[in-house]
Design a protein around this motif. Sequence first.
Motif, PDB file in Angstrom:
ATOM      1  N   LYS A   1      12.895   2.151   5.675  1.00 46.60           N
ATOM      2  CA  LYS A   1      13.775   2.843   5.470  1.00 46.60           C
ATOM      3  C   LYS A   1      14.140   2.857   3.885  1.00 46.60           C
ATOM      4  O   LYS A   1      13.989   3.502   3.166  1.00 46.60           O
ATOM      5  N   ALA A   2      14.125   1.482   3.584  1.00 45.52           N
ATOM      6  CA  ALA A   2      14.284   1.038   2.261  1.00 45.52           C
ATOM      7  C   ALA A   2      13.274   1.798   1.208  1.00 45.52           C
ATOM      8  O   ALA A   2      13.522   2.198   0.233  1.00 45.52           O
ATOM      9  N   MET A   3      11.862   1.809   1.777  1.00 43.17           N
ATOM     10  CA  MET A   3      10.928   2.141   0.912  1.00 43.17           C
ATOM     11  C   MET A   3      11.039   3.742   1.204  1.00 43.17           C
ATOM     12  O   MET A   3      10.752   4.513   0.085  1.00 43.17           O
ATOM     13  N   GLU A   4      11.082   4.217   2.262  1.00 47.12           N
ATOM     14  CA  GLU A   4      10.937   5.665   2.500  1.00 47.12           C
ATOM     15  C   GLU A   4      12.129   6.489   1.675  1.00 47.12           C
ATOM     16  O   GLU A   4      11.750   7.553   1.079  1.00 47.12           O
ATOM     17  N   GLU A   5      13.064   5.937   1.743  1.00 51.09           N
ATOM     18  CA  GLU A   5      14.612   6.618   1.222  1.00 51.09           C
ATOM     19  C   GLU A   5      14.839   6.135  -0.164  1.00 51.09           C
ATOM     20  O   GLU A   5      15.660   7.026  -1.007  1.00 51.09           O
ATOM     21  N   GLY A   6      14.509   4.998  -0.397  1.00 47.29           N
ATOM     22  CA  GLY A   6      15.118   4.456  -1.546  1.00 47.29           C
ATOM     23  C   GLY A   6      14.124   3.892  -2.533  1.00 47.29           C
ATOM     24  O   GLY A   6      14.394   3.305  -3.654  1.00 47.29           O
ATOM     25  N   ASN A   7      12.752   4.097  -2.217  1.00 48.44           N
ATOM     26  CA  ASN A   7      11.567   3.594  -3.022  1.00 48.44           C
ATOM     27  C   ASN A   7      11.737   2.005  -3.385  1.00 48.44           C
ATOM     28  O   ASN A   7      11.121   1.807  -4.512  1.00 48.44           O
ATOM     29  N   ILE A   8      12.266   1.287  -2.600  1.00 47.16           N
ATOM     30  CA  ILE A   8      12.371  -0.243  -2.674  1.00 47.16           C
ATOM     31  C   ILE A   8      11.490  -0.812  -1.909  1.00 47.16           C
ATOM     32  O   ILE A   8      11.525  -0.794  -0.385  1.00 47.16           O
ATOM     33  N   ALA A   9      10.584  -1.735  -2.321  1.00 41.97           N
ATOM     34  CA  ALA A   9       9.676  -2.569  -1.790  1.00 41.97           C
ATOM     35  C   ALA A   9      10.240  -3.958  -1.474  1.00 41.97           C
ATOM     36  O   ALA A   9      10.629  -4.878  -2.145  1.00 41.97           O
ATOM     37  N   LEU A  10      10.373  -4.245  -0.184  1.00 37.05           N
ATOM     38  CA  LEU A  10      10.956  -5.492   0.405  1.00 37.05           C
ATOM     39  C   LEU A  10      10.092  -5.913   1.393  1.00 37.05           C
ATOM     40  O   LEU A  10       9.218  -5.132   2.030  1.00 37.05           O
ATOM     41  N   VAL A  11      10.129  -7.094   1.964  1.00 37.91           N
ATOM     42  CA  VAL A  11       9.269  -7.536   3.070  1.00 37.91           C
ATOM     43  C   VAL A  11      10.265  -7.988   4.199  1.00 37.91           C
ATOM     44  O   VAL A  11      10.936  -8.718   4.104  1.00 37.91           O
ATOM     45  N   PRO A  12       9.861  -7.349   5.466  1.00 37.92           N
ATOM     46  CA  PRO A  12      10.683  -7.679   6.664  1.00 37.92           C
ATOM     47  C   PRO A  12      10.504  -9.150   7.167  1.00 37.92           C
ATOM     48  O   PRO A  12       9.401  -9.445   7.247  1.00 37.92           O
TER      49      PRO A  12
ATOM     50  N   SER B   1       0.690  -1.187   0.031  1.00 36.64           N
ATOM     51  CA  SER B   1      -0.310  -0.052   0.163  1.00 36.64           C
ATOM     52  C   SER B   1       0.959   1.203  -0.086  1.00 36.64           C
ATOM     53  O   SER B   1       0.693   2.273  -0.617  1.00 36.64           O
ATOM     54  N   LEU B   2       1.943   1.340   0.883  1.00 41.37           N
ATOM     55  CA  LEU B   2       2.790   2.250   0.893  1.00 41.37           C
ATOM     56  C   LEU B   2       3.524   2.555  -0.547  1.00 41.37           C
ATOM     57  O   LEU B   2       3.280   3.644  -0.981  1.00 41.37           O
ATOM     58  N   ALA B   3       3.900   1.429  -1.247  1.00 39.66           N
ATOM     59  CA  ALA B   3       4.313   1.531  -2.570  1.00 39.66           C
ATOM     60  C   ALA B   3       3.549   1.980  -3.366  1.00 39.66           C
ATOM     61  O   ALA B   3       3.744   2.877  -4.368  1.00 39.66           O
ATOM     62  N   LEU B   4       2.145   1.634  -3.330  1.00 38.47           N
ATOM     63  CA  LEU B   4       1.185   2.070  -4.255  1.00 38.47           C
ATOM     64  C   LEU B   4       1.097   3.628  -4.237  1.00 38.47           C
ATOM     65  O   LEU B   4       0.651   4.271  -5.295  1.00 38.47           O
ATOM     66  N   LYS B   5       1.077   4.060  -2.907  1.00 40.59           N
ATOM     67  CA  LYS B   5       0.770   5.565  -2.743  1.00 40.59           C
ATOM     68  C   LYS B   5       1.788   6.377  -3.238  1.00 40.59           C
ATOM     69  O   LYS B   5       1.632   7.418  -4.003  1.00 40.59           O
ATOM     70  N   LYS B   6       3.095   5.811  -3.044  1.00 33.77           N
ATOM     71  CA  LYS B   6       4.311   6.591  -3.712  1.00 33.77           C
ATOM     72  C   LYS B   6       4.038   6.488  -5.230  1.00 33.77           C
ATOM     73  O   LYS B   6       4.377   7.604  -5.838  1.00 33.77           O
ATOM     74  N   ALA B   7       3.591   5.523  -5.926  1.00 36.07           N
ATOM     75  CA  ALA B   7       3.404   5.134  -7.242  1.00 36.07           C
ATOM     76  C   ALA B   7       2.581   6.172  -7.671  1.00 36.07           C
ATOM     77  O   ALA B   7       2.675   6.819  -8.912  1.00 36.07           O
ATOM     78  N   GLU B   8       1.306   6.491  -6.993  1.00 39.54           N
ATOM     79  CA  GLU B   8       0.416   7.182  -7.372  1.00 39.54           C
ATOM     80  C   GLU B   8       0.736   8.665  -7.563  1.00 39.54           C
ATOM     81  O   GLU B   8       0.242   9.457  -8.340  1.00 39.54           O
ATOM     82  N   ALA B   9       1.854   9.207  -6.640  1.00 39.78           N
ATOM     83  CA  ALA B   9       2.122  10.353  -6.523  1.00 39.78           C
ATOM     84  C   ALA B   9       3.325  10.604  -7.617  1.00 39.78           C
ATOM     85  O   ALA B   9       3.974  11.652  -7.609  1.00 39.78           O
ATOM     86  N   GLY B  10       3.338   9.404  -8.384  1.00 40.87           N
ATOM     87  CA  GLY B  10       4.366   9.946  -9.675  1.00 40.87           C
ATOM     88  C   GLY B  10       5.853   9.225  -9.336  1.00 40.87           C
ATOM     89  O   GLY B  10       6.659   9.454 -10.120  1.00 40.87           O
ATOM     90  N   GLU B  11       6.135   8.689  -8.249  1.00 45.19           N
ATOM     91  CA  GLU B  11       7.373   8.179  -7.980  1.00 45.19           C
ATOM     92  C   GLU B  11       7.583   6.844  -8.558  1.00 45.19           C
ATOM     93  O   GLU B  11       6.663   6.162  -8.538  1.00 45.19           O
ATOM     94  N   LYS B  12       8.964   6.524  -8.672  1.00 42.80           N
ATOM     95  CA  LYS B  12       9.369   5.399  -9.429  1.00 42.80           C
ATOM     96  C   LYS B  12       9.553   4.481  -8.010  1.00 42.80           C
ATOM     97  O   LYS B  12      10.172   4.668  -7.125  1.00 42.80           O
ATOM     98  N   ILE B  13       8.830   3.082  -8.175  1.00 41.70           N
ATOM     99  CA  ILE B  13       8.929   2.013  -7.050  1.00 41.70           C
ATOM    100  C   ILE B  13       9.622   1.060  -7.773  1.00 41.70           C
ATOM    101  O   ILE B  13       9.301   0.591  -8.889  1.00 41.70           O
ATOM    102  N   TYR B  14      10.597   0.413  -7.058  1.00 46.04           N
ATOM    103  CA  TYR B  14      11.368  -0.711  -7.362  1.00 46.04           C
ATOM    104  C   TYR B  14      10.844  -1.857  -6.578  1.00 46.04           C
ATOM    105  O   TYR B  14      11.039  -2.053  -5.134  1.00 46.04           O
ATOM    106  N   ASN B  15      10.020  -2.764  -7.455  1.00 43.31           N
ATOM    107  CA  ASN B  15       9.273  -3.674  -6.223  1.00 43.31           C
ATOM    108  C   ASN B  15      10.021  -4.893  -6.424  1.00 43.31           C
ATOM    109  O   ASN B  15       9.986  -5.676  -7.232  1.00 43.31           O
TER     110      ASN B  15
END
Length: 386
Positions: free
Chosen positions: A340-351, A18-32
């Motif tokens: 942090k990886a999502m917030e700072e690097g737009n990288i989606a990982l699962v803990p 969901s966080l990744a989707l929000k960023k993507a909707e705001a036009g940011e590139k997400i590395y999924n």
Amino acid sequence: MILPKLKITQSATIEINSLALKKAEAGEKIYNLSAGEPMVNTSDIVRDAAIAAIVSGRTHYSPVAGIPELRQAACAWVNRAYGCSYGVEESVVTCGGKFGIYALCRALLEPGDEAILFSPFWVSYTSIIELCGAVPKIIQTAEKNGWKPTMADIEKSINSRTKVLILNNASNPNGVLYTREEIESILALTDAHDIAVISDEVYSGLVYEGEFASCGSFPKYKDNVAVIQSCSKHFAMTGWRVGLVFANAEIIKCVASLQSQSTTGTSTISQWAAVSAFQNAEIIIADVKSAMKERRDLFISTLNKIFGISLNPPASSLYIFLSLKDLRVENMDSKIFCQKAMEEGNIALVPGVAFGQEGYIRLSFGSTPDDLVEALQAFGRYLKKA
Ligand code: PLP
């Protein structure tokens, strides 16, 4: 304001998506690197069957246990692919494998009962067990032991309240595959203690090395085993929401009754599509599996090169369960690392902690090859800076 009484948290994988989707909707590139599915199109064979179902008016309620044609086709597939012997009355169609697991836990667990899980485990098991008022009994496993518990570990965790053991073979998050001998030992032990085994086999078609053995293929233990299958992963049909439970006829009746009072079963159109998936299972699975195997190999070689490590490819599923130590990250818990990886690097990982295993992260190789390489490069750049 009226507040809900139910205490339940969203699945950790969904939170990050969901966080990744929000960023993507705001036009940011997400590395999924968190996709829980093979990113390939559903086969034309299946799509055509769905269109035909719509055009011919197969759009009404289906029987709550599923259309007989689908139950028949699914039984024929598990029987021929894995040497099982399920009849139509021993099968029920569910809203994805996930609802099948939920329905089985409702059918088999009473408040206060215990259900054994091996950690790392798929994220939803603990919540589902808790929704039944039961208690997850978690057995820790370790990477150095191939992420498998010993029989002694399992035996020690059994007591008079133990009613269920959930086995995930092939496994999310670490691609572990159990041998026929290992499964037989687990079934013998659970049988001796009257414990039901829920065998989650939704990744059975995505096995790249070794042979998949189904818990449903042991006639001696068949009555105490319930197998979960799904069209989601090996047919690349996650959005169609078709799963199956194979179990003894009494359990199936209970699951069907639960559906009759809750979901009324899954979409009729999806069910007709799934009939064609099972009828053409060998062709479709071979295609999805070969695409995923290529992605796995590319992913591992790129990962090893970028991070200077020598990770072995997982035997199955869609995931790599990587130690933070391998990335030279010390003293940071996995949730903070992934946030942090999502917030700072737009990288989606699962803990790893979402799977009950701190100190690890899960990376998925389900995305397209170009996206995977791009995401790993971005991850490498991010870690260098961090
Ligand atoms: N079991 C495991 C281990 C999974 O990873 C998933 C989905 O990610 C499921 C079950 C449920 O899949 P579905 O409900 O799409 O069939």
